[in-house]
Design an enzyme around this catalytic site. Structure first.
Site, PDB file in Angstrom:
ATOM      1  N   GLY A  34       0.798  -1.224   0.000  1.00 28.13           N
ATOM      2  CA  GLY A  34       0.000   0.000   0.000  1.00 28.13           C
ATOM      3  C   GLY A  34       0.828   1.269   0.000  1.00 28.13           C
ATOM      4  CB  VAL A  35       0.320   4.456   1.908  1.00 25.13           C
ATOM      5  CG1 VAL A  35       1.108   5.707   2.207  1.00 25.13           C
ATOM      6  CG2 VAL A  35      -1.043   4.819   1.371  1.00 25.13           C
ATOM      7  CG  ASP A  36       5.221   0.991   4.791  1.00 21.85           C
ATOM      8  OD1 ASP A  36       6.091   1.884   4.778  1.00 21.85           O
ATOM      9  OD2 ASP A  36       5.326  -0.041   5.470  1.00 21.85           O
ATOM     10  CB  VAL A 122      -3.870  -4.655   4.079  1.00 20.05           C
ATOM     11  CG1 VAL A 122      -3.752  -4.745   2.574  1.00 20.05           C
ATOM     12  CG2 VAL A 122      -2.675  -3.953   4.682  1.00 20.05           C
ATOM     13  CE1 TYR A 123      -1.267  -3.409   8.611  1.00 21.67           C
ATOM     14  CE2 TYR A 123      -1.222  -1.630  10.195  1.00 21.67           C
ATOM     15  CZ  TYR A 123      -0.574  -2.616   9.498  1.00 21.67           C
ATOM     16  OH  TYR A 123       0.771  -2.828   9.688  1.00 21.67           O
TER      17      TYR A 123
END
Length: 172
Positions: A34-36, A122-123
């Protein structure tokens, strides 16, 4: 809170020309999806090298690094909570992510700061609930502080951008 201190944009946070962007990181700070993952790829290997020296980041806390190849000078990494139904302190932990990120921005004199939608990918944190927490924490922080001067909520998805605009009373 003065007019224009909070805005919503839809797009890629790694392209924003702001003083700092917030990374929705995992607790290792060593990259992920994702963003990370996008932030780590855009910043280059130097970001991973600096993050590996920080010893991680507990959920709800925040750490700051340089931005390297990003347009942003700084990256504030915060580890959001994984949604477990709402009875494991998830709301308080998410609020803490915003407070601690804003406090680091203030401490470093960061004028412009961009947040992604923390923990909603995803969290699994419900988007409307996360939006409410994010907006309330930023507004509360702005009451008595000059820094950051402007916060941008950067939403990748249309539905998230609409949630934030509605929560802030902004036009489409």
């Amino acid at each position: 809170m003065g007019p224009g201190r909070i805005e919503v944009v839809q797009g890629d946070i790694t392209k924003l020309r702001v003083d700092a962007i917030v990374n929705a990181a995992n607790t290792t700070l060593l990259g992920g999806g994702g963003v990370d993952g996008a932030i780590h790829r855009a910043a280059g290997r130097e970001l991973l090298e600096e993050c590996s020296k920080l010893g991680g980041c507990p959920t709800g806390e925040a750490r700051i690094t340089r931005g390297y190849k990003l347009p942003a000078r700084w990256v504030i990494h915060t580890a959001g909570p994984v949604w477990s139904g709402g009875d494991r302190n998830e709301d308080a932990l998410l609020a803490s992510c915003y407070r601690n990120s804003l406090a680091l921005a203030e401490e470093h004199g960061i004028k412009t700061l961009a947040f992604p939608c923390i923990s909603t990918g995803v969290y699994g944190f419900p988007g409307d609930r996360a939006c409410h927490i994010a907006v309330e924490e930023v507004k509360r922080f702005f009451v008595a502080r000059a820094f950051p001067e402007r916060v941008t909520f950067v939403c990748f998805l249309d539905r998230d951008a609409e949630l934030y605009r509605r929560a802030l009373g902004l036009p489409k």
